[in-house]
Design an enzyme around this catalytic site. Structure first.
Site, PDB file in Angstrom:
ATOM      1  N   CYS A 274     -58.816  10.953  43.743  1.00 45.83           N
ATOM      2  CA  CYS A 274     -58.731  10.967  44.940  1.00 45.83           C
ATOM      3  C   CYS A 274     -59.061   9.789  46.090  1.00 45.83           C
ATOM      4  O   CYS A 274     -58.037   9.155  46.532  1.00 45.83           O
ATOM      5  CB  CYS A 274     -59.377  12.334  45.680  1.00 45.83           C
TER       6      CYS A 274
HETATM    7  N1  LIG Z   1     -58.105  16.464  40.302  1.00 50.68           N
HETATM    8  C1  LIG Z   1     -58.494  16.772  41.597  1.00 50.68           C
HETATM    9  O1  LIG Z   1     -59.721  16.863  42.071  1.00 50.68           O
HETATM   10  C2  LIG Z   1     -57.558  16.889  42.601  1.00 50.68           C
HETATM   11  C3  LIG Z   1     -57.828  17.735  43.875  1.00 50.68           C
HETATM   12  C4  LIG Z   1     -56.735  17.693  44.824  1.00 50.68           C
HETATM   13  C5  LIG Z   1     -55.637  17.216  44.863  1.00 50.68           C
HETATM   14  N2  LIG Z   1     -55.231  16.436  43.588  1.00 50.68           N
HETATM   15  C6  LIG Z   1     -53.875  16.115  43.490  1.00 50.68           C
HETATM   16  O2  LIG Z   1     -52.962  16.773  42.500  1.00 50.68           O
HETATM   17  C7  LIG Z   1     -52.115  16.293  41.849  1.00 50.68           C
HETATM   18  C8  LIG Z   1     -52.381  16.467  40.311  1.00 50.68           C
HETATM   19  O3  LIG Z   1     -53.570  15.901  39.979  1.00 50.68           O
HETATM   20  P1  LIG Z   1     -54.500  16.211  38.816  1.00 50.68           P
HETATM   21  O4  LIG Z   1     -55.959  15.861  38.910  1.00 50.68           O
HETATM   22  O5  LIG Z   1     -54.042  17.780  38.551  1.00 50.68           O
HETATM   23  O6  LIG Z   1     -53.552  15.426  37.542  1.00 50.68           O
HETATM   24  P2  LIG Z   1     -53.921  15.435  35.915  1.00 50.68           P
HETATM   25  O7  LIG Z   1     -53.356  14.108  35.323  1.00 50.68           O
HETATM   26  O8  LIG Z   1     -55.050  16.178  35.729  1.00 50.68           O
HETATM   27  O9  LIG Z   1     -52.496  16.487  35.771  1.00 50.68           O
HETATM   28  C9  LIG Z   1     -51.210  16.316  35.990  1.00 50.68           C
HETATM   29  C10 LIG Z   1     -50.573  16.599  34.813  1.00 50.68           C
HETATM   30  O10 LIG Z   1     -49.112  16.656  35.081  1.00 50.68           O
HETATM   31  C11 LIG Z   1     -48.421  16.365  33.872  1.00 50.68           C
HETATM   32  N3  LIG Z   1     -47.043  15.503  34.173  1.00 50.68           N
HETATM   33  C12 LIG Z   1     -46.816  14.354  34.979  1.00 50.68           C
HETATM   34  N4  LIG Z   1     -45.393  14.173  35.057  1.00 50.68           N
HETATM   35  C13 LIG Z   1     -44.863  15.326  34.536  1.00 50.68           C
HETATM   36  C14 LIG Z   1     -43.578  16.038  34.809  1.00 50.68           C
HETATM   37  N5  LIG Z   1     -42.872  15.247  35.430  1.00 50.68           N
HETATM   38  N6  LIG Z   1     -43.518  17.223  34.497  1.00 50.68           N
HETATM   39  C15 LIG Z   1     -44.639  18.131  34.087  1.00 50.68           C
HETATM   40  N7  LIG Z   1     -45.875  17.536  34.129  1.00 50.68           N
HETATM   41  C16 LIG Z   1     -45.891  16.395  34.137  1.00 50.68           C
HETATM   42  C17 LIG Z   1     -49.486  15.517  33.215  1.00 50.68           C
HETATM   43  O11 LIG Z   1     -49.019  15.224  31.839  1.00 50.68           O
HETATM   44  C18 LIG Z   1     -50.611  15.966  33.497  1.00 50.68           C
HETATM   45  O12 LIG Z   1     -51.208  16.834  32.266  1.00 50.68           O
HETATM   46  C19 LIG Z   1     -52.287  14.716  42.258  1.00 50.68           C
HETATM   47  O13 LIG Z   1     -51.376  14.450  43.240  1.00 50.68           O
HETATM   48  C20 LIG Z   1     -53.767  14.763  42.667  1.00 50.68           C
HETATM   49  O14 LIG Z   1     -54.081  13.623  43.751  1.00 50.68           O
HETATM   50  C21 LIG Z   1     -56.090  16.264  42.447  1.00 50.68           C
END
Ligand SMILES: NC(=O)c1ccc[n+]([C@@H]2O[C@H](COP(=O)([O-])OP(=O)(O)OC[C@H]3O[C@@H](n4cnc5c(N)ncnc54)[C@H](O)[C@@H]3O)[C@@H](O)[C@H]2O)c1
Length: 429
Positions: A274
């Site tokens: 983030c």
């Molecule tokens: N981690 C946090 O604390 C947090 C908090 C709030 C918001 N976010 C936001 O949420 C979003 C996801 O973050 P995250 O931490 O879960 O990421 P992450 O990397 O943990 O998980 C994302 C997943 O999406 C998969 N992926 C990528 N492209 C794909 C596709 N086309 N189809 C299906 N799966 C696909 C990846 O393999 C991965 O497993 C980001 O935009 C992030 O900024 C994250």
């Protein structure tokens, strides 16, 4: 492009089939909560290894225990998959894929691919929600046309579309997905009510806002606020150090003010998905749309990105006082995850510290029980032998599981970036 003539009408009273695209830190907890609320959930992810682990009941997300995952699998209503064909038939699809920066620019290829996949299976009356953090305008300018072109349906007429930022805070035991208010939005009133109705089944409080841009900006405002305030105390910590003033005592004292002050603490830099990323989505949008620079964000990036260098510089100075060099020394790093009590090392400032120390010729070892596998670093247990053979210990991430008393008793020199220790052998940021 052909459009279905059938209006979406009202969303199903009780949508039951949920598709979550992306089974990571955000998508997996959402999938688990939805199974618990009675949905049938397909958790689609392109990472085969991740899906196999989920199928085997092994969670890689701290906030989802193997027990919770096992329970969800046992209901028969949770199906992790890499198969496109299994994604058909959803009432609600939520997109939770990464939104990183590439060369300092928003990289939305994952969102585009996820939207294209949703479009292939989109049916009239379904609801699509983007949760990935992104710049204002993404839902309507990027996701909407992909959905419409790929499905032949019209947003607002044939299906509902909205944005709802995720506020999940890994490791936070007080506020979870259910108890944290959820901001919801839609491209129109009907979409807003469909999105709000969906989350109303998962969380205690929904907070409707008038449009998707406002919801997108909400998330960036929250993270930019943290980023800027962390940078403020980081810069202050560096000045206070040079002035011989105890920044931590000043922060404690300021925090007694019951109004108009919010506590932020300095550290070795910012990490995770983030803070190092999201504010740059906002400054990119401001520059692209208005041609102006978002100076607060740029300054905060600059200060926070400098912190790992500063920590290494402090160690060099401390060694210098002892007449020794970093080259040939042994340094033990405590905690490499970017956040305490979590196993998430993405963009972790500790890795930058490790790289700098190795480049200077130090032998670096890392103790972090939350991180299972760390490529390219010597991972050790925190014990007396490691402490006594290290020339210095740097507390980078102050996990609660560390035995700080052991560190205090056996380390020769501690550089504590988190204000966790004190004593004659301890130097604080
Ligand atoms: N981690 C946090 O604390 C947090 C908090 C709030 C918001 N976010 C936001 O949420 C979003 C996801 O973050 P995250 O931490 O879960 O990421 P992450 O990397 O943990 O998980 C994302 C997943 O999406 C998969 N992926 C990528 N492209 C794909 C596709 N086309 N189809 C299906 N799966 C696909 C990846 O393999 C991965 O497993 C980001 O935009 C992030 O900024 C994250």
């Amino acid at each position: 492009m052909t459009h279905a003539v059938r209006p979406a009408g009202d969303p199903p009273d009780r949508p039951d089939a949920l598709l979550v695209i992306g089974q990571g830190y955000v998508g997996l907890p959402l999938a688990m909560a939805a199974v618990e609320a009675g949905f049938t959930v397909v958790g689609f992810d392109t990472d085969d290894g991740r899906v196999k682990r989920l199928e085997a009941g092994t969670s890689f997300v701290d906030d989802v225990s193997d027990e919770t995952l096992g329970r969800a699998l046992a209901t028969g209503r949770y199906r992790p998959t890499t198969e496109d064909a299994l994604c058909a038939g959803f009432d609600v699809a939520v997109i939770d894929v990464p939104t990183p920066l590439h060369d300092g620019q928003p990289h939305l290829a994952h969102v585009e691919a996820a939207a294209a996949m949703v479009a292939r299976h989109l049916r009239p009356g379904a609801t699509v929600v983007l949760e990935s953090t992104t710049y204002p305008g993404t839902t309507e300018e990027l996701v909407r046309p992909i959905l419409e072109e790929g499905s032949g349906l019209l947003a607002g007429e044939d299906f509902f579309l909205g944005y709802s930022p995720e506020r999940i805070d890994p490791g936070n035991v007080t506020w979870d997905l259910k108890s944290t208010p959820k901001v919801v939005s839609g491209i129109d009133a009907a979409s807003l009510s469909a999105v709000a109705a969906f989350y109303g089944r998962l969380v205690d409080t929904t907070v409707p806002v008038s449009g998707t841009r406002e919801a997108e900006l909400t998330k960036l405002l929250e993270n930019t606020f943290r980023h800027v305030n962390v940078a403020l105390v980081n810069e202050l910590a560096m000045f206070a150090g040079e002035l011989g003033i105890d920044i931590w005592e000043a922060i404690d004292a300021a925090s007694t003010k019951p109004f108009g002050y919010m506590r932020f603490t300095p550290g070795p830099g910012v990490g995770g998905h983030c803070l190092p990323v999201d504010p740059s989505y906002l400054s990119w949008k401001v520059r692209r749309s208005l041609g102006r620079s978002f100076r607060f964000v740029e300054l905060a990036n600059d200060v926070n990105a400098h912190m790992p260098d500063y920590v290494v510089g402090r160690l060099v100075t401390a060694f210098n006082r002892q007449g020794r060099a970093v080259r040939g020394s042994r340094v033990l790093i405590l905690g490499l995850a970017y956040k305490k009590n979590t196993g998430d090392a993405r963009e972790a400032p500790g890795t930058v510290i490790v790289d700098h120390l190795v480049a200077l010729g130090a032998e670096v070892r890392v103790a972090d029980p939350h991180l299972a596998d760390l490529e390219g670093v010597d991972v050790v247990e925190l014990n007396e032998a490691e402490l006594t053979t290290a020339d210095a210990v740097i507390v980078v991430t102050d996990h609660d599981c560390f035995d700080y008393d052991l560190v205090r008793r056996h380390a020769r020199l501690v550089l504590d970036t988190r204000n966790r220790l004190d004593g004659p052998n301890v130097e604080r940021l």
